[in-house]
Design a protein around this motif. Structure first.
Motif, mmCIF file in Angstrom:
data_model
loop_
_atom_site.group_PDB
_atom_site.id
_atom_site.type_symbol
_atom_site.label_atom_id
_atom_site.label_comp_id
_atom_site.label_asym_id
_atom_site.label_seq_id
_atom_site.Cartn_x
_atom_site.Cartn_y
_atom_site.Cartn_z
ATOM 1 N N PRO A 37 -9.213 -0.632 -2.479
ATOM 2 C CA PRO A 37 -8.408 -0.563 -3.711
ATOM 3 C C PRO A 37 -9.243 -0.389 -4.978
ATOM 4 N N LYS A 38 -10.454 -0.921 -4.983
ATOM 5 C CA LYS A 38 -11.269 -0.810 -6.205
ATOM 6 C C LYS A 38 -11.669 0.633 -6.495
ATOM 7 N N ASP A 39 -11.656 1.478 -5.482
ATOM 8 C CA ASP A 39 -11.998 2.881 -5.696
ATOM 9 C C ASP A 39 -10.771 3.740 -5.979
ATOM 10 N N PHE A 40 -9.566 3.120 -5.907
ATOM 11 C CA PHE A 40 -8.327 3.888 -6.069
ATOM 12 C C PHE A 40 -7.349 3.174 -7.009
ATOM 13 N N ILE A 41 -7.869 2.788 -8.175
ATOM 14 C CA ILE A 41 -7.028 2.286 -9.279
ATOM 15 C C ILE A 41 -6.214 1.070 -8.846
ATOM 16 N N GLY A 42 -6.879 0.137 -8.176
ATOM 17 C CA GLY A 42 -6.210 -1.108 -7.810
ATOM 18 C C GLY A 42 -5.147 -0.951 -6.734
ATOM 19 N N THR A 43 -5.175 0.203 -6.048
ATOM 20 C CA THR A 43 -4.130 0.516 -5.071
ATOM 21 C C THR A 43 -4.745 0.643 -3.681
ATOM 22 N N LEU A 44 -4.229 -0.140 -2.738
ATOM 23 C CA LEU A 44 -4.670 0.033 -1.349
ATOM 24 C C LEU A 44 -4.061 1.330 -0.815
ATOM 25 N N VAL A 45 -4.908 2.223 -0.328
ATOM 26 C CA VAL A 45 -4.465 3.539 0.144
ATOM 27 C C VAL A 45 -4.741 3.646 1.640
ATOM 28 N N GLU A 46 -3.714 4.001 2.391
ATOM 29 C CA GLU A 46 -3.870 4.326 3.812
ATOM 30 C C GLU A 46 -3.828 5.845 3.945
ATOM 31 N N LEU A 47 -4.691 6.375 4.778
ATOM 32 C CA LEU A 47 -4.610 7.797 5.129
ATOM 33 C C LEU A 47 -4.187 7.896 6.583
ATOM 34 N N GLU A 48 -3.252 8.777 6.855
ATOM 35 C CA GLU A 48 -2.799 8.972 8.241
ATOM 36 C C GLU A 48 -2.920 10.442 8.586
ATOM 37 N N GLN A 49 -3.488 10.711 9.755
ATOM 38 C CA GLN A 49 -3.558 12.100 10.211
ATOM 39 C C GLN A 49 -2.160 12.531 10.650
ATOM 40 N N ALA A 50 -1.636 13.554 9.995
ATOM 41 C CA ALA A 50 -0.217 13.927 10.234
ATOM 42 C C ALA A 50 -0.103 14.849 11.441
ATOM 43 N N HIS A 79 0.828 -1.210 0.000
ATOM 44 C CA HIS A 79 0.000 0.000 0.000
ATOM 45 C C HIS A 79 0.862 1.259 0.000
ATOM 46 N N VAL A 80 0.199 2.382 -0.269
ATOM 47 C CA VAL A 80 0.821 3.689 -0.089
ATOM 48 C C VAL A 80 0.035 4.423 0.987
ATOM 49 N N CYS A 81 0.734 5.284 1.733
ATOM 50 C CA CYS A 81 0.084 6.029 2.819
ATOM 51 C C CYS A 81 0.264 7.516 2.590
ATOM 52 N N TYR A 82 -0.865 8.208 2.485
ATOM 53 C CA TYR A 82 -0.851 9.658 2.295
ATOM 54 C C TYR A 82 -1.272 10.336 3.606
ATOM 55 N N GLU A 83 -0.669 11.490 3.866
ATOM 56 C CA GLU A 83 -1.011 12.232 5.072
ATOM 57 C C GLU A 83 -2.174 13.185 4.805
ATOM 58 N N VAL A 84 -3.044 13.296 5.797
ATOM 59 C CA VAL A 84 -4.114 14.298 5.763
ATOM 60 C C VAL A 84 -4.081 15.049 7.089
#
Lengths: 134, 134
Positions: B121-134, B79-84
């Motif tokens: 992942p089905k909503d994000f182009i086959g990519t598991l996305v993690e969101l982390e509160q930064a 997965h990839v993890c993006y900060e919010v």
């Protein structure tokens, strides 16, 4: 040796839809699409605060990412790209350690007009790794 | 909405070998392994100049990454993890746009002791996305 993560590349089946997902759903800054015939891709850059995601759509008949899309029709993460200062020194060190460099082992000019190499996924934990001279 | 790429997570079949690959072959800085029983993983952090790669080995009987490793025995990008900034605001915006949040939709405390969510992942182009509160 490796410095920054230059980008994460995601192969997509529909570039317009993927761009909307990143721009409108995830709220990221995205570039206009750019077709790079020499690389067989049309790319949209997602500009994060510390790195980029590249959304890649196959372009042309011999796109190097077509086989990946055939195998992963919903899309998915294709490779990660790490920056190195000196790509020839990096290649020689990698080859000496037994890692396989794809193609003929000579750097090519990549999508950012800088020398790049790709490393064999079997030597890097199932992960296709691109090195780019920063 | 999304800011920095917090990390790229790679599931590995052999944490010692993967650590050596990143430390000795790619020349990156790596942490000591840390076992996080609550998350079902043992992790080594690869400290790049602008972000992290996390090498994840399943830990315990109900590790959430075991199925991925069974399917990808050589390992691979998980997965990839993006900060919010505000994970509740992010979740509500995502749900309003039709994206699916995994689990019960409530943030959990992640491996960095910050609230996280995973997106389908089905909503994000086959990519598991993690969101982390930064």
């Amino acid at each position: 040796m490796i410095g920054k993560l230059n980008h994460v590349a995601i192969v997509v089946p529909d570039l317009d839809a993927a761009t909307k997902t990143y721009r409108d759903v995830l709220g990221a800054k995205v570039s206009e699409p750019q077709t790079l015939p020499a690389h067989g891709v049309t790319v949209v850059f997602v500009l994060l605060d510390n790195t980029k995601v590249e959304l890649l759509l196959p372009y042309g008949e011999n796109s190097p990412i077509q086989a990946f899309l055939d195998k992963n029709p919903s899309g998915g993460i294709h490779h990660v790209c790490y920056e190195v200062k000196d790509i020839i020194a990096a290649r020689d060190k990698l080859k000496a350690s037994g890692a396989r460099v794809l193609g003929n082992g000579e750097p090519k000019i990549g999508a950012h007009d800088k020398p790049v190499l790709f490393l064999h996924p079997k030597d890097f934990i199932g992960t296709l790794v691109e090195l780019e001279q920063a």
